[in-house]
Write a protein that holds these residues in place. Structure first.
Motif, PDB file in Angstrom:
ATOM      1  N   THR A  45      48.247  35.854  39.358  1.00 32.71           N
ATOM      2  CA  THR A  45      48.601  36.642  38.182  1.00 32.71           C
ATOM      3  C   THR A  45      49.664  35.916  37.365  1.00 32.71           C
ATOM      4  O   THR A  45      50.235  34.921  37.805  1.00 32.71           O
ATOM      5  CB  THR A  45      49.141  38.038  38.565  1.00 32.71           C
ATOM      6  N   SER A  46      49.920  36.459  36.190  1.00 31.72           N
ATOM      7  CA  SER A  46      50.958  35.887  35.329  1.00 31.72           C
ATOM      8  C   SER A  46      52.235  36.719  35.384  1.00 31.72           C
ATOM      9  O   SER A  46      53.103  36.592  34.513  1.00 31.72           O
ATOM     10  CB  SER A  46      50.458  35.813  33.882  1.00 31.72           C
ATOM     11  N   ALA A  47      52.353  37.573  36.402  1.00 34.26           N
ATOM     12  CA  ALA A  47      53.533  38.426  36.539  1.00 34.26           C
ATOM     13  C   ALA A  47      54.788  37.584  36.756  1.00 34.26           C
ATOM     14  O   ALA A  47      54.721  36.473  37.289  1.00 34.26           O
ATOM     15  CB  ALA A  47      53.352  39.390  37.707  1.00 34.26           C
ATOM     16  N   PRO A  48      55.951  38.082  36.341  1.00 32.97           N
ATOM     17  CA  PRO A  48      57.192  37.333  36.570  1.00 32.97           C
ATOM     18  C   PRO A  48      57.402  37.047  38.055  1.00 32.97           C
ATOM     19  O   PRO A  48      56.992  37.840  38.913  1.00 32.97           O
ATOM     20  CB  PRO A  48      58.274  38.288  36.049  1.00 32.97           C
ATOM     21  N   HIS A  49      58.012  35.916  38.348  1.00 32.99           N
ATOM     22  CA  HIS A  49      58.350  35.591  39.733  1.00 32.99           C
ATOM     23  C   HIS A  49      59.696  34.870  39.771  1.00 32.99           C
ATOM     24  O   HIS A  49      59.909  33.924  39.031  1.00 32.99           O
ATOM     25  CB  HIS A  49      57.276  34.704  40.373  1.00 32.99           C
ATOM     26  N   PRO A  50      60.631  35.321  40.631  1.00 33.23           N
ATOM     27  CA  PRO A  50      60.484  36.510  41.487  1.00 33.23           C
ATOM     28  C   PRO A  50      60.429  37.804  40.669  1.00 33.23           C
ATOM     29  O   PRO A  50      60.991  37.870  39.576  1.00 33.23           O
ATOM     30  CB  PRO A  50      61.732  36.468  42.370  1.00 33.23           C
ATOM     31  N   TYR A  51      59.737  38.790  41.210  1.00 30.07           N
ATOM     32  CA  TYR A  51      59.559  40.070  40.530  1.00 30.07           C
ATOM     33  C   TYR A  51      60.706  40.986  40.936  1.00 30.07           C
ATOM     34  O   TYR A  51      60.870  41.322  42.097  1.00 30.07           O
ATOM     35  CB  TYR A  51      58.216  40.677  40.937  1.00 30.07           C
TER      36      TYR A  51
END
Length: 218
Positions: A45-51
């Motif tokens: 996914t393109s979710a922020p990391h770290p979330y």
């Protein structure tokens, strides 16, 4: 002057025998953070990391509700009926109200994989979308090496339509350094579609493999 009509999905909850798909609540934040920091979620996914907690609060309180109220789609938390535990998320996005078409994306928490929850939730949403909302097309895009996501598409009867070359950025890190940093890697996307007629017989086929809940949804 052209009049623009804003169309939105209803504020809904969808139930199957094992699952309840409903809008996100503040009580989901801790489990959502844990799910979004899982390695498979980071990779595909393109979710922020770290979330972070701030990311989760933004998602639950602003981003997810706005998808529905602003007409782009709808976001639902996928929870177990018996335990009420968050086991995933499902999102309709890039909705075209004129053509009655939308795109589905989904994530399954690591503690809930292997139970058929993604297949069950996507199928329930597809049936609701086609029967109640009179949509004519559901699209799904999977990264070329994301075999788990592709299996979900195949199980619910999606047809593979082609490849978008170099259209996505996945994240990888060296096998010999599991604690190392993530590197962006370009990859192809496989495009799948599901039409109302594609669902005929799918529930019966899945019931034959042990998923009795596919015929029981609201």
């Amino acid at each position: 002057m052209e009049l623009r009509m804003t169309t939105t999905f209803p504020d809904i909850s969808i139930s199957t025998e094992r699952l309840v798909l409903r809008p996100y609540e503040d009580a989901d934040i801790a489990a959502h953070i844990e799910m979004m920091n899982d390695e498979m979620v980071v990779a595909w996914t393109s979710a922020p990391h770290p979330y972070t907690a701030a990311d989760a609060e933004e998602w639950v309180r602003r981003i997810a509700p706005a998808e529905r109220t602003e007409g782009r789609g709808v976001v639902l938390a996928v929870t177990e009926f018996l335990t009420q535990r968050l086991v995933g998320t499902i999102r309709l996005q890039n909705t075209n109200w004129h053509t009655r078409a939308t795109e589905v994306a989904y994530i399954t928490a690591p503690w809930a994989r292997g139970e058929g929850y993604a297949t069950e939730s996507v199928l329930a949403v597809a049936r609701w979308l086609f029967r109640d909302q009179r949509f004519e097309r559901l699209e799904l895009r999977t990264a070329a090496d994301n075999t788990a996501s592709q299996q979900v598409a195949q199980k619910i009867g999606c047809i593979s339509e082609g490849v978008l070359r170099n259209a996505w950025i996945a994240r990888t890190r060296p096998d010999d350094d599991p604690e190392g940093g993530w590197t962006d890697t370009r990859t192809d996307l496989i495009v799948w579609s599901l039409l109302p007629e594609d669902l005929e017989g799918v529930a019966d086929q899945l019931a034959d493999t042990g998923y009795s809940s596919f015929t029981d949804w609201n």
